[in-house]
Write an enzyme that holds these catalytic residues in place. Structure first.
Site, PDB file in Angstrom:
ATOM      1  CG  ASP A 126      42.839  33.336  45.802  1.00  0.00           C
ATOM      2  OD1 ASP A 126      41.667  33.294  46.217  1.00  0.00           O
ATOM      3  OD2 ASP A 126      43.184  34.019  44.808  1.00  0.00           O
ATOM      4  CG  HIS A 127      38.662  29.564  50.542  1.00  0.00           C
ATOM      5  ND1 HIS A 127      38.559  28.329  49.937  1.00  0.00           N
ATOM      6  CD2 HIS A 127      38.115  29.414  51.780  1.00  0.00           C
ATOM      7  CE1 HIS A 127      37.980  27.477  50.763  1.00  0.00           C
ATOM      8  NE2 HIS A 127      37.700  28.109  51.894  1.00  0.00           N
TER       9      HIS A 127
END
Length: 452
Positions: A423-424
């Site tokens: 998850d950036h």
């Protein structure tokens, strides 16, 4: 007098809203004991056997196998006083009571929407269809006389019903709401179906028989339709939510794991590992738990409502498992505190239980990071979707004999590919890369674990 109680479908794991009836273990007239298994249901997470908290005689089953029932709805009626012995309950009408959530399945409050009881409303002949069937307006009930002292007669008030507008010809097919819903999904006109149950009531089997030629017609018998429900429905919702909520980034790494495989062969001969199924996945699980300590962001949670990143000083490791009912992700609790031997045992038990469809729903909640072993299918790698509530998932590919350059010479080595989706929002490219590199390094040289 009879003392009836209704057994409600309880929430067997936090957040469930419905379950499908798989198999009744009892029938009307059967005598049951306290904690006897009476039904198996399939939730969005697993198949679960439900015990009943009373002894008595089953009087009515309120749902059919294959029917999806909302949490809180009654599914069975039981007479807990079949001998008619006097009890303290005789002094207070009515004698029907609804079960609270099952002990051991959590204390979450459930809805107690009632399904109308069969034979609960007096009607003119042919004008009323009971227990949720399509109806015309019922004949008004005469006032109910109070029973004599010392006697108890359970009485239901007539449910409020809306008159059903009958189609041309005045014919309204007899069918319960779940059967009507199935007919709509399969494109079956109930007016063309002959009911096989008593009184001409149309059953699920009747609809399915009628649907067979209907479903096959568009493609000459080369198509079939299956309702989306249970595990498949939950999986679709989860991956869709994750894909459109967490911005995914996926990175790949190819690793020479020959030293890991050599260590595996030595450990398999060690007395401590006798009888233990030591798989390459156990090494990956151990490497992941060690690498998390150096990159805690991959084991954290993005809490959008609170505006916080929740760091977790423990690893509840999810293992994606393919089962006959679909994909499930049971967890190994506190995997970071386990040795390689303990992880190997936990993985063996987890996968066996999952494939048998016996994973408790609670074991699939509150994971922190997941491994998906695509290598077991002979696949090199993939781009896995993060489980909702987590920040990373590691895909573990198949191990192949591959030409590899070692000290300037080409040798045949054991090589695999890893893929990490993260998850950036909370894991930057640097952190994701460092974590993946750490996992790869530990698999390429297990001795590095001594330095962590």
């Amino acid at each position: 007098m009879p003392e009836l109680k209704r057994f409600l479908l309880a929430d067997t794991a936090e957040g469930l809203t419905e379950a499908e009836i798989l198999d009744w273990r009892v029938q009307p007239g059967d005598e049951v004991q306290v904690n006897q298994i009476v039904v198996e249901v399939e939730t969005a997470k697993a198949a679960v056997e439900l015990p009943i908290p009373w002894a008595g005689v089953v009087t009515e089953l309120l749902a059919e196998p294959g029917e999806t029932v909302e949490v809180g709805a009654p599914i069975l009626t039981i007479d807990v006083n079949p001998t008619g012995a006097a009890s303290s309950a005789d002094a207070e009408p009515p004698a029907e009571e609804e079960m609270k959530p099952l002990v051991g399945y959590g204390s979450k409050a459930v809805s107690t929407r009632r399904r109308p009881r069969r034979n609960a409303v007096e009607t003119t002949a042919g004008s009323e269809r009971l227990n949720g069937l399509a109806t015309t307006a019922p004949t008004p009930r005469a006032p109910v006389e109070e029973p004599a002292a010392g006697h108890h007669v359970p009485v239901d008030k007539p449910p409020v019903r809306k008159p059903v507008e009958e189609p041309a010809g005045g014919y309204v097919p007899l069918a319960k709401p779940p059967v009507r819903k199935l007919a709509k999904e399969l494109g079956v006109d109930l007016r063309t179906v002959a009911g096989s149950a008593e009184g001409g009531v149309i059953t699920r089997a009747d609809v399915e028989r009628a649907a067979a030629p209907v479903a096959a017609a568009p493609a000459g018998g080369r198509e079939r339709r299956v309702p989306i429900k249970s595990v498949r429905k939950a999986t679709a919702q989860a991956v869709t939510q994750s894909a459109f909520t967490a911005p995914h980034v996926t990175e790949f790494l190819t690793v020479d794991v020959t030293p890991m495989m050599e260590l595996r062969e030595r450990l398999k001969r060690h007395p401590d590992f006798a009888g233990v199924k030591l798989t390459p996945l156990a090494f990956a699980a151990k490497a992941l738990c060690l690498a998390v300590k150096r990159t805690p962001e991959v084991n954290a949670t993005w809490d959008a409502d609170a505006g916080e990143i929740v760091f977790k000083d423990y690893v509840h490791l999810g293992i994606a498992a393919a089962t006959p009912r679909g994909l499930v992700v049971p967890k190994i609790r506190d995997a970071d505190a386990m040795s390689l031997l303990e992880l190997a045992r936990a993985l063996d038990q987890l996968t066996t239980t999952a494939r048998e469809g016996k994973t408790p729903p609670a074991d699939m909640l509150n994971g922190t990071i997941t491994i998906t072993n695509v290598g077991v299918f002979g696949v090199d790698t993939g781009t896995p979707i993060i489980n909702p509530g987590e920040s990373a998932i590691l895909a573990f590919g198949t191990i192949r004999d591959t030409p590899w350059v070692v000290d300037g010479q080409i040798q045949v080595r054991k090589v695999l590919q890893l893929a990490l989706s993260f998850d950036h929002r909370l894991v930057d490219g640097q952190q994701g890369s460092e974590f993946l590199a750490d996992v790869g390094a530990l698999l390429a040289d297990p001795g590095l674990a001594l330095t962590y």
